[in-house]
Enzyme design. Structure first.
Site, PDB file in Angstrom:
ATOM      1  CG  ASN A  87      -1.816   1.089   1.247  1.00 36.20           C
ATOM      2  OD1 ASN A  87      -1.816   1.830   0.553  1.00 36.20           O
ATOM      3  ND2 ASN A  87      -2.669   1.241   2.382  1.00 36.20           N
ATOM      4  NE  ARG A 100      -6.419   1.429   0.329  1.00 39.82           N
ATOM      5  CZ  ARG A 100      -6.700   1.804   1.422  1.00 39.82           C
ATOM      6  NH1 ARG A 100      -5.990   1.870   2.534  1.00 39.82           N
ATOM      7  NH2 ARG A 100      -7.868   2.453   1.599  1.00 39.82           N
ATOM      8  CG  HIS A 115     -12.766   4.067   3.269  1.00 45.64           C
ATOM      9  ND1 HIS A 115     -13.489   4.986   4.182  1.00 45.64           N
ATOM     10  CD2 HIS A 115     -11.559   4.292   3.439  1.00 45.64           C
ATOM     11  CE1 HIS A 115     -12.681   5.613   4.782  1.00 45.64           C
ATOM     12  NE2 HIS A 115     -11.615   5.237   4.429  1.00 45.64           N
ATOM     13  NE  ARG A 175      -9.819  13.231   3.610  1.00 43.91           N
ATOM     14  CZ  ARG A 175      -9.588  11.926   3.716  1.00 43.91           C
ATOM     15  NH1 ARG A 175     -10.533  11.094   4.201  1.00 43.91           N
ATOM     16  NH2 ARG A 175      -8.540  11.532   3.095  1.00 43.91           N
TER      17      ARG A 175
END
Ligand code: ADP
Length: 398
Positions: A7, A90, A179, A240
């Site tokens: 990843n 990923r 996700h 966020r």
């Protein structure tokens, strides 16, 4: 089969070596400060964590360090790299062209490259990791598992923004969602764990971590999700903002003399529960402790976060005209009993009853609802690396 799961971020790289037969992790770790100086943290399962400082100008040197660690005579877990049979990557953004995981070839690389525009921080890093693995382990199959792919089953009414069609047609501006690996893994686990009928099920997954998103999954397929063109839309997150009136951008830019780029940095990095808690923390452990000590801003942050989650769940019940199960996952979903309780308090009208005794459990699959609750509620830890490993094996053994 030994699968190396990789990843890559812009200056970091997380990895796990997983035996797909036992689904056990043989070793894991991360490379940090790639392109700056370089640091490898490596941990064989059952062994000590090792930290090595060494120059990593690019992701290639970082992957080389990981491979060296895996075959190191003393602390390695492999005799030779021949034992790595496949690599699963990923990848953040696959745009509209990629609807599932893919064995990496020139065409897949081209699509990841085309999508750099949509994932400017992650896709270039993902490509660097892929190219480094191809160079250092020639001939081994590489698989790309996309964060956006699971959400590609959304209908246009869910993914189109009500803005001029030109922006959609010319620039592919639409909701993509992220996700996806976690939503896919946890929704499948939910169906299995609760014994639901995969072809006749309505499930809502709340992936609540530092980044947070919710998805509505009908008959195993995503029909809506809270993140958008970028991960900024939807829930309030660690730093966020999630949803807000887009006019806020111009208003604050004018007042403060910011440009849009600076404003987006603030909305991504300095907002969310961090901002609501008056910059106390983005971590729910800190927020809970502060709230218990009377800090009102921390209490507001937790309340606002939970309220937004409940509102999204409510809207997805409407989107699917019902719900069989709601599952919490991610660092907050798996651990923060307080947030689960607050969210479920809003959903009493659905006939949801929480089993208080269960709510102190953490870190395992469990059912949070009482036996007479009209909707089942579960907590299921996500495992994106294992999901990537499973997808990789499925594709390379086809
Ligand atoms: P990401 O993968 O998006 O970085 P995670 O899913 O690992 O995030 O979640 C990290 C967050 O989970 C932390 O910031 C913290 O808010 C929350 N968290 C972790 N452990 C606990 C805990 N024991 N109690 C409450 N919150 C927790």
């Amino acid at each position: 089969m030994n699968v190396l799961v990789v990843n890559c971020g812009s200056s970091s790289l997380k990895f796990q070596l997983i035996n797909s037969d036992t689904e056990e992790v043989a070793a894991k770790g991360l490379c940090e400060r790639i392109g700056i100086d370089g640091r490898l943290v490596y941990q064989p399962t059952g062994g000590e964590k090792e930290v090595t400082e060494a120059p990593m100008p690019t992701h290639t040197e970082a992957i080389q360090m990981v491979l060296d660690a895996l075959v190191n005579e003393k602390t390695g877990v492999l005799k030779s790299l021949d034992e790595v049979e496949a690599i699963g990557h990923r990848v953040l953004h696959g745009g509209s062209k990629i609807t599932e995981s893919r064995v990496i070839n020139d065409e897949v690389i081209e699509v990841i490259d085309e999508c750099c525009d949509l994932g400017p921080l992650h896709n270039p890093a993902n490509l660097m990791g892929i190219r480094a693995c191809m160079k250092l382990m020639p001939g081994k199959p590489n698989v790309a598992v996309f964060d956006t792919a699971f959400h590609q089953t959304m209908p246009p009414k869910a993914y189109r923004y009500a803005i001029p069609t030109k922006f959609y047609k010319d620039y592919a501006v639409r909701k993509y969602g992220f996700h996806g690996t976690s939503h896919s893994f946890v929704s499948k686990e939910t169906i299995k764990y609760l014994g639901l009928d995969a072809d006749n099920s309505k499930v809502i997954i709340a992936h609540l971590g530092n980044g947070a998103s919710i998805s509505a999954v009908q008959n195993g397929k995503c029909v809506d999700t809270s993140m958008g063109l970028t991960p900024l839309e939807g829930l309030i997150m660690g730093t966020r903002s999630g949803d807000l009136d887009p006019a806020v951008l111009e208003f604050v830019c004018k007042k403060e003399g910011f440009d849009v780029k600076e404003m987006l940095r603030i909305l991504n990095k300095e907002s969310g529960v961090y901002a609501l808690s008056d910059n106390l923390s983005s971590d729910f452990r800190d927020l809970e402790e502060a709230m218990d000590n009377g800090n009102e801003a921390a209490g507001l942050a937790i309340d606002a976060f939970s309220y937004r989650v409940a509102k999204y769940i409510g809207s997805y019940v409407a989107a699917m005209n019902g719900v069989d199960a709601i599952t919490f996952t991610g660092g907050i979903g798996e651990n923060a009993g307080l947030v689960r309780k607050k969210v479920l308090e809003y959903l009493g009208y659905l006939g949801i009853k929480m089993d208080e005794a269960q709510n102190s459990k953490r870190g395992e699959n469990f059912i949070l609802s009482t036996a007479d609750s009209k909707v089942k509620v579960a907590v299921i830890p996500t495992n994106e690396e294992l999901a990537i490993c499973r997808e990789t094996v499925e594709l390379v053994t086809k």
